[in-house]
Design an enzyme around this catalytic site. Structure first.
Site, PDB file in Angstrom:
ATOM      1  N   SER A  54       0.792  -1.232   0.000  1.00  0.00           N
ATOM      2  CA  SER A  54       0.000   0.000   0.000  1.00  0.00           C
ATOM      3  C   SER A  54       0.823   1.280   0.000  1.00  0.00           C
ATOM      4  O   SER A  54       0.274   2.355  -0.276  1.00  0.00           O
ATOM      5  CB  SER A  54      -0.938   0.001   1.219  1.00  0.00           C
ATOM      6  OG  SER A  54      -0.186  -0.240   2.395  1.00  0.00           O
ATOM      7  N   ALA A 116      -0.514  -9.446   7.824  1.00  0.00           N
ATOM      8  CA  ALA A 116       0.157 -10.418   6.941  1.00  0.00           C
ATOM      9  C   ALA A 116       0.930 -11.473   7.725  1.00  0.00           C
ATOM     10  O   ALA A 116       1.251 -12.535   7.194  1.00  0.00           O
ATOM     11  CB  ALA A 116       1.109  -9.687   5.996  1.00  0.00           C
ATOM     12  N   TYR A 239      22.353   1.068  11.192  1.00  0.00           N
ATOM     13  CA  TYR A 239      21.605   0.273  10.227  1.00  0.00           C
ATOM     14  C   TYR A 239      22.246  -1.102   9.999  1.00  0.00           C
ATOM     15  O   TYR A 239      21.870  -2.083  10.625  1.00  0.00           O
ATOM     16  CB  TYR A 239      21.383   1.032   8.897  1.00  0.00           C
ATOM     17  CG  TYR A 239      20.209   0.418   8.171  1.00  0.00           C
ATOM     18  CD1 TYR A 239      18.939   0.991   8.246  1.00  0.00           C
ATOM     19  CD2 TYR A 239      20.348  -0.787   7.479  1.00  0.00           C
ATOM     20  CE1 TYR A 239      17.848   0.374   7.651  1.00  0.00           C
ATOM     21  CE2 TYR A 239      19.268  -1.398   6.882  1.00  0.00           C
ATOM     22  CZ  TYR A 239      18.028  -0.818   6.965  1.00  0.00           C
ATOM     23  OH  TYR A 239      16.962  -1.431   6.388  1.00  0.00           O
TER      24      TYR A 239
HETATM   25  P1  NAD Z   1       6.538   1.393   4.039  1.00  0.00           P
HETATM   26  O1  NAD Z   1       6.352   1.769   5.463  1.00  0.00           O
HETATM   27  O2  NAD Z   1       6.314   2.444   3.007  1.00  0.00           O
HETATM   28  O3  NAD Z   1       5.573   0.145   3.656  1.00  0.00           O
HETATM   29  C1  NAD Z   1       5.318  -0.894   4.532  1.00  0.00           C
HETATM   30  C2  NAD Z   1       4.180  -1.751   4.022  1.00  0.00           C
HETATM   31  O4  NAD Z   1       4.006  -2.850   4.933  1.00  0.00           O
HETATM   32  C3  NAD Z   1       2.819  -1.029   3.954  1.00  0.00           C
HETATM   33  O5  NAD Z   1       2.114  -1.485   2.812  1.00  0.00           O
HETATM   34  C4  NAD Z   1       2.097  -1.519   5.219  1.00  0.00           C
HETATM   35  O6  NAD Z   1       0.678  -1.515   5.132  1.00  0.00           O
HETATM   36  C5  NAD Z   1       2.625  -2.938   5.256  1.00  0.00           C
HETATM   37  N1  NAD Z   1       2.498  -3.568   6.589  1.00  0.00           N
HETATM   38  C6  NAD Z   1       3.072  -3.200   7.750  1.00  0.00           C
HETATM   39  N2  NAD Z   1       2.724  -4.061   8.725  1.00  0.00           N
HETATM   40  C7  NAD Z   1       1.928  -4.986   8.162  1.00  0.00           C
HETATM   41  C8  NAD Z   1       1.261  -6.151   8.629  1.00  0.00           C
HETATM   42  N3  NAD Z   1       1.342  -6.556   9.896  1.00  0.00           N
HETATM   43  N4  NAD Z   1       0.506  -6.852   7.750  1.00  0.00           N
HETATM   44  C9  NAD Z   1       0.385  -6.471   6.457  1.00  0.00           C
HETATM   45  N5  NAD Z   1       1.019  -5.399   5.954  1.00  0.00           N
HETATM   46  C10 NAD Z   1       1.781  -4.672   6.786  1.00  0.00           C
HETATM   47  O7  NAD Z   1       7.994   0.754   3.959  1.00  0.00           O
HETATM   48  P2  NAD Z   1       9.161   0.754   2.872  1.00  0.00           P
HETATM   49  O8  NAD Z   1      10.169   1.778   3.277  1.00  0.00           O
HETATM   50  O9  NAD Z   1       8.650   0.737   1.485  1.00  0.00           O
HETATM   51  O10 NAD Z   1       9.847  -0.640   3.203  1.00  0.00           O
HETATM   52  C11 NAD Z   1       9.557  -1.843   2.513  1.00  0.00           C
HETATM   53  C12 NAD Z   1      10.809  -2.714   2.491  1.00  0.00           C
HETATM   54  O11 NAD Z   1      11.837  -2.024   1.764  1.00  0.00           O
HETATM   55  C13 NAD Z   1      11.400  -2.996   3.889  1.00  0.00           C
HETATM   56  O12 NAD Z   1      11.924  -4.304   3.909  1.00  0.00           O
HETATM   57  C14 NAD Z   1      12.542  -1.991   3.977  1.00  0.00           C
HETATM   58  O13 NAD Z   1      13.566  -2.400   4.873  1.00  0.00           O
HETATM   59  C15 NAD Z   1      13.019  -2.017   2.535  1.00  0.00           C
HETATM   60  N6  NAD Z   1      13.860  -0.867   2.147  1.00  0.00           N
HETATM   61  C16 NAD Z   1      13.444   0.409   2.404  1.00  0.00           C
HETATM   62  C17 NAD Z   1      14.282   1.467   2.064  1.00  0.00           C
HETATM   63  C18 NAD Z   1      13.892   2.894   2.357  1.00  0.00           C
HETATM   64  O14 NAD Z   1      14.754   3.782   2.298  1.00  0.00           O
HETATM   65  N7  NAD Z   1      12.632   3.166   2.630  1.00  0.00           N
HETATM   66  C19 NAD Z   1      15.511   1.241   1.429  1.00  0.00           C
HETATM   67  C20 NAD Z   1      15.874  -0.076   1.126  1.00  0.00           C
HETATM   68  C21 NAD Z   1      15.038  -1.130   1.506  1.00  0.00           C
END
Ligand code: NAD
Length: 398
Positions: A54, A116, A239
């Site tokens: 989302s 999830a 990190y």
């Molecule tokens: P985000 O917070 O934008 O998205 C998180 C998603 O997880 C949302 O869709 C939320 O609804 C869902 N979610 C959370 N808890 C949940 C649950 N219990 N059940 C179902 N859905 C659930 O996060 P993001 O930054 O896009 O991170 C996503 C991945 O990318 C992570 O593994 C993060 O470590 C990785 N990542 C992020 C970055 C960054 O800079 N943001 C960089 C590299 C990697």
């Protein structure tokens, strides 16, 4: 029906409401970034499941799959619906917009809102997949959550963002007061490390893929990808070498194990994509990261290297997931979408600026204003082209 003028409301730095039209504009921009900039003739995915679909990287990957490959998508996420005068969360409105555009463009989309990590939500997903999406050829695992209720023990694990082994002292931006302040973070204890691994490590990803395997819902050559971050040395104590880094090591382990299983049974693949740092709800909560994310984007823009979630996911899908495309991997077998962020010339400029920043020059030397704007835009505020003086419908669903 509930039409209201929605003004941003904040608790400290965090927005506690969301603007449906701003969220819609964000989704539309991402849809266009894929639909209008997709290389001709690429084929690939047909049925894609995105867990964490989302916001952030999950939403962008769902959009890339749908508008790049015309894939049928199931999105899983945990968002709050609108309730009386309270708006829904941004991820809810993003999903409403995703479904509206998908319907307009005759793309199949199904969404499940719930935990999830739970067995119940996984069973619901299995039912949808069996009916509508079988066989699945890609599972994107993009959860970012502060806590997890373990499906077998019922124990609630809370993740922490702390260094491991020794304290870490650095400087960070106190987001409420906009002051650059010294910060010392005490190391996590063993339980906190284990809890963070339980939430953000590989166990839940493993459970999802095992279930889909057992239920016979994966296609020949099926692939699954989870996201990680490495970043520059100045963020490593909090990190890469911190509690979240331990969880990411566990995700690496899960990738190796799942890869063996998928290769053996389906000539499939499980892998990690190391993505660049972007402003998301999850990343803004990590100490020191807002500081880094105020310095990095202007440097990347200067070198014409800047990317957001959608540009990163376009690169992942066109260069690594389309038929016949197998982009380069690092020695550990990971895709490195963070290559531009980590270029030596980019990091040198960030590192040179880092010690010069003070409260007084925060807004002139860094793009803190851009960081703040981008953070607010995650909730649909301060988005170009949206008239915030107009009442909007908040009681929306897909
Ligand atoms: P985000 O917070 O934008 O998205 C998180 C998603 O997880 C949302 O869709 C939320 O609804 C869902 N979610 C959370 N808890 C949940 C649950 N219990 N059940 C179902 N859905 C659930 O996060 P993001 O930054 O896009 O991170 C996503 C991945 O990318 C992570 O593994 C993060 O470590 C990785 N990542 C992020 C970055 C960054 O800079 N943001 C960089 C590299 C990697």
């Amino acid at each position: 029906m509930s039409r209201e003028i929605i003004q941003r409301r904040s608790r400290g730095f965090i927005c506690v409401n969301a603007h449906p039209e701003g969220c819609r504009a964000n989704v539309e921009r991402q849809v266009r970034a894929i639909a209008d900039h997709w290389p001709a003739g690429l084929t690939g995915l047909r049925n894609v499941v995105v867990i964490g679909a989302s916001t952030g990287y999950g939403l962008a990957s769902r959009i890339a799959a749908a508008w790049g490959f015309e894939a049928r998508t199931l999105g899983v996420f945990f968002e709050r619906p609108p309730e009386g005068p309270k708006t829904a969360t941004a991820g809810w409105y993003n999903t409403v917009a995703f479904h509206d555009y998908a319907r307009r463009d005759t793309l199949f989309a199904a969404s499940l809102n719930g935990d999830a990590f739970s067995d119940d939500l996984k069973r619901q997903a299995v039912e949808v997949i069996r009916r509508e999406l079988k066989p699945v050829d890609l599972v994107v695992y993009s959860l970012a959550s502060p806590k997890r209720t373990h499906p077998e023990t019922g124990v609630v694990h809370n993740s922490v963002l702390k260094p491991v082994g020794r304290p870490f002292s650095s400087r960070t931006i106190e987001l409420d007061s906009e002051k650059v302040v010294p910060v010392t973070l005490e190391p996590a204890n063993e339980k906190e490390i284990a809890d963070t691994v339980a939430v953000m490590g590989g166990d839940d990803w493993h459970r999802w893929i095992r279930l889909l395997l057992e239920e016979g819902l994966l296609a020949q050559g099926a692939r699954t990808v989870a996201f990680s971050y490495i970043g520059p040395a100045l963020t490593w104590p909090i990190y890469r070498d911190g509690t979240i880094g331990q969880a990411k090591n566990d995700l690496d382990r899960a990738a190796r194990d799942l890869d063996l299983q998928l290769t053996k049974r389906f000539r499939g693949n499980a892998f990690i994509s190391v993505n660049k740092a972007v402003v998301t709800q999850a990343s803004a909560a990590i100490p020191v990261v807002p500081f880094y994310l105020s310095l990095l984007p202007p440097v990347l823009r200067k070198h014409n290297l800047d990317e957001g979630c959608i540009e990163q996911m376009r690169r992942l899908f066109t260069d690594h997931l389309a038929d016949g495309k197998e982009g380069p991997r690092d020695p550990e077998g990971r895709i490195r979408l963070d290559d531009r962020e980590l270029r030596p010339e980019v990091q040198k400029e960030v590192l040179d600026l880092w010690p010069q920043v003070t409260t007084e020059n925060l807004r002139s030397l860094t793009d803190f204003a851009g960081f703040q704007r981008e953070f607010r835009s995650l909730f649909g505020f301060e988005v170009d082209g949206v008239d915030y003086d107009q009442p909007v419908e908040t009681d929306l669903s897909w």
